[in-house]
Design an enzyme around this catalytic site. Structure first.
Site, PDB file in Angstrom:
ATOM      1  N   ARG A 236       0.858  -1.174   0.000  1.00  0.00           N
ATOM      2  CA  ARG A 236       0.000   0.000   0.000  1.00  0.00           C
ATOM      3  C   ARG A 236       0.896   1.227   0.000  1.00  0.00           C
ATOM      4  O   ARG A 236       1.945   1.236   0.657  1.00  0.00           O
ATOM      5  CB  ARG A 236      -0.884   0.045   1.254  1.00  0.00           C
ATOM      6  CG  ARG A 236      -2.059  -0.906   1.233  1.00  0.00           C
ATOM      7  CD  ARG A 236      -3.118  -0.478   0.215  1.00  0.00           C
ATOM      8  NE  ARG A 236      -4.294  -1.314   0.265  1.00  0.00           N
ATOM      9  CZ  ARG A 236      -4.470  -2.423  -0.465  1.00  0.00           C
ATOM     10  NH1 ARG A 236      -3.527  -2.809  -1.316  1.00  0.00           N
ATOM     11  NH2 ARG A 236      -5.577  -3.117  -0.360  1.00  0.00           N
ATOM     12  N   GLU A 265      -4.160   7.267  -5.089  1.00  0.00           N
ATOM     13  CA  GLU A 265      -4.374   6.508  -6.335  1.00  0.00           C
ATOM     14  C   GLU A 265      -5.802   6.752  -6.825  1.00  0.00           C
ATOM     15  O   GLU A 265      -6.700   6.882  -5.993  1.00  0.00           O
ATOM     16  CB  GLU A 265      -4.272   4.991  -6.100  1.00  0.00           C
ATOM     17  CG  GLU A 265      -2.978   4.472  -5.626  1.00  0.00           C
ATOM     18  CD  GLU A 265      -3.031   2.949  -5.379  1.00  0.00           C
ATOM     19  OE1 GLU A 265      -2.076   2.418  -4.828  1.00  0.00           O
ATOM     20  OE2 GLU A 265      -4.052   2.294  -5.722  1.00  0.00           O
ATOM     21  N   HIS A 283      -1.284  -0.324  -9.900  1.00  0.00           N
ATOM     22  CA  HIS A 283      -1.877  -1.180  -8.859  1.00  0.00           C
ATOM     23  C   HIS A 283      -2.581  -2.395  -9.477  1.00  0.00           C
ATOM     24  O   HIS A 283      -3.808  -2.510  -9.400  1.00  0.00           O
ATOM     25  CB  HIS A 283      -2.861  -0.386  -7.983  1.00  0.00           C
ATOM     26  CG  HIS A 283      -3.218  -1.101  -6.708  1.00  0.00           C
ATOM     27  ND1 HIS A 283      -3.673  -0.448  -5.588  1.00  0.00           N
ATOM     28  CD2 HIS A 283      -3.184  -2.415  -6.374  1.00  0.00           C
ATOM     29  CE1 HIS A 283      -3.913  -1.340  -4.627  1.00  0.00           C
ATOM     30  NE2 HIS A 283      -3.632  -2.537  -5.094  1.00  0.00           N
TER      31      HIS A 283
END
Ligand code: 8YV
Length: 317
Positions: A236, A265, A283
Site C-alpha cells: 500500500r 491513487e 496497482h
C-alpha cells in the site's frame, strides 16, 4: 425466498455481476448520481456490502445501513474499511487472501527484474530506432545474487522470498517476530527495518497497511537502502513516505524504485512521472483473469455462506 439486499460499492468484471445479481438484490451505490439520497433510500434494507480493497467501506456508509451484518471485500487488504465501526456493531468482515498471493509475488519479482535490467526503456530503444541509430542499449545492473530484504513476511512476502531464491539472492526479512518457516528456508531475521535496509540491495515492501506501518519506509529506511538500492512496493502506498522517496530518488540518495501502489491513487504525485529511475505500475498485482475470477468467487462465497448460516470462508471479523 427473498434475496438478501446488498450494497455494491464499486464495479466488478462482467463475469461477477451476473452471479451477484442472481444471488442477491443488489443496490448499485457506485452508479447513483446522488449518493446520499441513494443511501437514505436503500440503506435501511441493506444486510451486506460488497466492496473492493481500494474502496473499502467508510463509517458514514456503515452507519447508513443499520441492519448491516457483513462486509465482503474483493481484495486481501481491508485497510480502507472502518474496522472499528464494524467491531463496535458486530459486523462481519471478510477478504480474499491466498487466491491472489502468487500473482502479487510474481509482479513484485517482475518489477525488480524490469527495473534492474531497464526493460521498459530497452523496449523503447528497440522500437524507436535507437538501436540502429545509437547502437546497443546502455548497460544495466544485475538482479541475480543481490541481497533481498522483505519487509513483512506474510503470505505475499513469503512467496516473493521463495521466488527470489531462484535468483540466488540471499534473503533477510523483518516482521513482528522471527518465523519458523522462514528460518527453515534460510531467511535471516532482522528486526529493525532500517537495519534490514542497510543490509540489503533490493527492499520489497509487503506489509498490510495499518496505522503502525504508515510511513514505516521513511527517510531513515530510504537512506539506509542507499544510492545503489532499489525499493519495490506492492503493498500500500501509505507504507512509504512518498515525499521522502521522491526527494531521495531526485537527489540520488536512493538508486531506484518500482511502485505498484501510491499514497494517492489513481491520481498520484506527478513528480514521479519526471523520474527515470522509477518504474510505475497501475496497482495491478492481483490483476490476472485467473486471480480476479477467484477473488470474485470468494467475495461472493463469503456473502452466500453468511446468509445461509454457514461458516465464513475467510473471515477477518
Ligand atoms: C485490489 C489489492 O483489491 O487485494 C488487495 O488488497 O490491493 C488488490 O487486489 C484489487 O485491485 C481490487 O480492488
Amino acid at each position: 425466498m427473498t434475496k438478501p439486499e446488498i450494497l455494491q460499492l464499486g464495479s466488478y468484471p462482467a463475469w461477477d455481476e451476473e452471479p451477484l445479481n442472481d444471488a442477491f438484490t443488489v443496490h448499485r451505490y457506485f452508479e447513483a448520481a446522488d449518493k446520499a439520497a441513494f443511501l437514505a433510500r436503500v440503506g435501511g434494507n441493506v444486510r451486506g456490502i460488497a466492496t473492493r480493497g481500494d474502496l473499502g467501506a467508510s463509517r458514514a456508509i456503515i452507519e447508513a445501513c443499520p441492519k448491516l451484518e457483513i462486509i465482503s471485500v474483493y481484495g486481501v487488504g481491508y485497510d480502507a474499511v472502518d474496522v472499528e465501526a464494524c467491531r463496535a456493531r458486530g459486523i462481519h468482515l471478510t477478504n480474499t487472501p491466498d487466491v491472489l498471493t502468487k500473482d502479487v509475488a510474481d509482479l513484485a519479482v517482475a518489477m525488480m527484474l524490469a527495473q534492474a535490467r531497464g526493460i521498459p526503456a530497452a523496449e523503447r530503444w528497440a522500437r524507436d530506432g535507437s538501436w540502429t541509430a545509437k547502437g546497443g542499449f546502455p548497460l544495466t545492473r544485475r538482479a541475480w545474487g543481490r541481497r533481498a530484504g522483505i519487509l513483512g513476511l506474510g503470505r505475499i512476502g513469503f512467496e516473493i522470498a521463495r521466488r527470489l531464491k531462484g535468483f540466488d539472492m540471499p534473503i533477510s526479512y523483518s516482521s513482528r517476530a522471527p518465523k519458523a518457516e522462514a528460518e527453515a528456508e534460510g531467511f535471516v531475521y532482522v528486526a529493525d527495518p532500517v537495519e534490514l535496509a542497510r543490509q540489503t540491495d533490493v527492499l520489497f515492501v509487503a506489509l498490510a497497511a495499518t496505522a503502525e506501518t504508515r510511513h514505516i519506509v521513511g527517510r531513515e529506511v530510504i537512506a539506509a537502502l542507499g544510492p545503489e538500492g532499489m525499493l519495490v512496493n506492492i503493498s500500500r502506498g501509505s507504507n512509504v513516505d512518498e515525499e521522502a522517496l521522491i526527494e531521495a530518488l531526485t537527489t540520488g540518495k536512493l538508486g531506484s524504485a518500482a511502485l505498484d501502489v501510491f499514497e494517492s491513487e489513481p491520481v498520484f504525485d506527478p513528480r514521479l512521472l519526471t523520474l527515470s529511475n522509477v518504474l510505475l505500475q497501475p496497482h495491478h498485482g492481483s490483476g490476472t483473469v485467473e486471480t480476479r475470477k477467484a477473488m470474485g468467487q470468494l467475495m461472493r462465497d463469503n456473502l452466500t455462506a453468511h446468509f445461509s448460516g454457514a461458516p465464513l470462508l475467510t473471515p477477518v471479523l
